[in-house]
Write a protein that holds these residues in place. Structure first.
Motif, PDB file in Angstrom:
ATOM      1  N   ASP A 167       6.429 -24.658 -17.735  1.00 32.01           N
ATOM      2  CA  ASP A 167       6.526 -23.992 -19.033  1.00 32.01           C
ATOM      3  C   ASP A 167       5.358 -23.033 -19.200  1.00 32.01           C
ATOM      4  O   ASP A 167       4.314 -23.192 -18.573  1.00 32.01           O
ATOM      5  CB  ASP A 167       6.508 -25.033 -20.161  1.00 32.01           C
ATOM      6  N   ALA A 168       5.551 -22.014 -20.044  1.00 33.79           N
ATOM      7  CA  ALA A 168       4.497 -21.055 -20.389  1.00 33.79           C
ATOM      8  C   ALA A 168       4.272 -21.105 -21.893  1.00 33.79           C
ATOM      9  O   ALA A 168       5.230 -21.064 -22.667  1.00 33.79           O
ATOM     10  CB  ALA A 168       4.894 -19.650 -19.961  1.00 33.79           C
ATOM     11  N   ILE A 169       3.006 -21.182 -22.281  1.00 29.00           N
ATOM     12  CA  ILE A 169       2.642 -21.320 -23.688  1.00 29.00           C
ATOM     13  C   ILE A 169       1.684 -20.199 -24.050  1.00 29.00           C
ATOM     14  O   ILE A 169       0.522 -20.207 -23.620  1.00 29.00           O
ATOM     15  CB  ILE A 169       1.974 -22.684 -23.965  1.00 29.00           C
ATOM     16  N   GLU A 170       2.150 -19.226 -24.814  1.00 29.80           N
ATOM     17  CA  GLU A 170       1.275 -18.144 -25.253  1.00 29.80           C
ATOM     18  C   GLU A 170       0.432 -18.645 -26.422  1.00 29.80           C
ATOM     19  O   GLU A 170       0.970 -19.060 -27.450  1.00 29.80           O
ATOM     20  CB  GLU A 170       2.094 -16.928 -25.681  1.00 29.80           C
ATOM     21  N   ALA A 171      -0.890 -18.626 -26.276  1.00 31.49           N
ATOM     22  CA  ALA A 171      -1.756 -19.175 -27.317  1.00 31.49           C
ATOM     23  C   ALA A 171      -3.167 -18.637 -27.182  1.00 31.49           C
ATOM     24  O   ALA A 171      -3.640 -18.365 -26.080  1.00 31.49           O
ATOM     25  CB  ALA A 171      -1.788 -20.706 -27.241  1.00 31.49           C
ATOM     26  N   ASP A 172      -3.838 -18.506 -28.322  1.00 32.08           N
ATOM     27  CA  ASP A 172      -5.266 -18.220 -28.390  1.00 32.08           C
ATOM     28  C   ASP A 172      -5.963 -19.561 -28.555  1.00 32.08           C
ATOM     29  O   ASP A 172      -5.785 -20.241 -29.568  1.00 32.08           O
ATOM     30  CB  ASP A 172      -5.548 -17.305 -29.588  1.00 32.08           C
ATOM     31  N   LEU A 173      -6.737 -19.962 -27.556  1.00 28.56           N
ATOM     32  CA  LEU A 173      -7.359 -21.283 -27.601  1.00 28.56           C
ATOM     33  C   LEU A 173      -8.229 -21.492 -28.823  1.00 28.56           C
ATOM     34  O   LEU A 173      -8.400 -22.620 -29.287  1.00 28.56           O
ATOM     35  CB  LEU A 173      -8.194 -21.512 -26.336  1.00 28.56           C
ATOM     36  N   ASN A 174      -8.776 -20.413 -29.353  1.00 29.08           N
ATOM     37  CA  ASN A 174      -9.594 -20.542 -30.559  1.00 29.08           C
ATOM     38  C   ASN A 174      -8.769 -20.970 -31.767  1.00 29.08           C
ATOM     39  O   ASN A 174      -9.320 -21.443 -32.766  1.00 29.08           O
ATOM     40  CB  ASN A 174     -10.303 -19.225 -30.852  1.00 29.08           C
TER      41      ASN A 174
END
Length: 210
Positions: free
Chosen positions: A103-110
């Motif tokens: 799976d691919a998860i687009e996210a800003d870790l902040n």
């Protein structure tokens, strides 16, 4: 288009998530050839091998997965399943073409990662905690999605380990949140690298969630 030409030095100069997304969107298509091969990039190999040597296993989250360089090494070492997360949709698109990720998860870790608590037995990150991209404030979000006993392997640019507060944060986390912290130091680039960053090193923070 960004006014920063997509290359290593432009990446090191990024100041914000928006700049990060712009530059990596432009760079995604030829990142493996124009950066990894040209600069003799080795950090993803060191990080993946350190994770496996420490007993790491899947399911794994590849944090700041980019085009999937580290994930490809993990898969080659028999680790899986592997999910990818990155701030750049374009980079994730390239990563998914390698057919190694579940799976691919687009996210800003902040801003956190939109997956359930305790989802992963392993957390790996190569080349993300570097030159201002992400600081130690992102570490609690990674702990949240890791299972008790989950193995971490996070590369941290050695120049920023103390300066950006990683040393202090990991020391505090070691008081009950994590255990078995070790910090092997590795070269980021191989012998074919040239330019001002060719001798840069990283610390691989290996630890387990308590």
């Amino acid at each position: 288009m960004s006014d920063k030409t997509p290359n290593l030095h432009a990446a090191y100069a990024l100041d914000s998530p928006e700049e990060h997304k712009r530059l990596y969107a432009e760079w995604a298509g030829d990142y493996d050839d124009s950066f990894a091969a040209l600069e003799d990039y080795q950090l993803h190999i060191h990080t993946a091998r350190a994770f496996v040597s420490a007993g790491g296993q899947g399911p794994v989250l590849d944090v700041g997965a980019g085009t999937g360089l580290c994930g490809a090494v993990l898969a080659g070492l028999g680790v899986g399943p592997i999910d990818a997360t990155d701030i750049s949709a374009e980079m994730l698109d390239q990563a998914m073409r390698k057919d190694i990720y579940r799976d691919a998860i687009e996210a800003d870790l902040n801003q956190g990662i939109p997956v359930p608590r305790d989802s992963y037995a392993g957390i790996v990150s190569s080349g993300t905690f570097t030159h201002g991209h992400l600081g130690p404030e992102a570490l609690p979000a990674l702990l949240r999605i890791a299972r008790p006993g989950a193995q971490f392997a996070l590369s941290i640019n050695a120049k920023h380990y103390e300066k950006m507060g990683f040393a202090e944060t990991l020391h505090k986390m070691a008081q009950g949140q994590i255990r078995n912290l070790t910090l092997p130091e590795v070269r980021i680039y191989g012998d074919l690298a040239a330019g001002p960053n060719k001798d840069d090193t990283a610390l691989i923070a290996l630890f387990e969630r308590s």
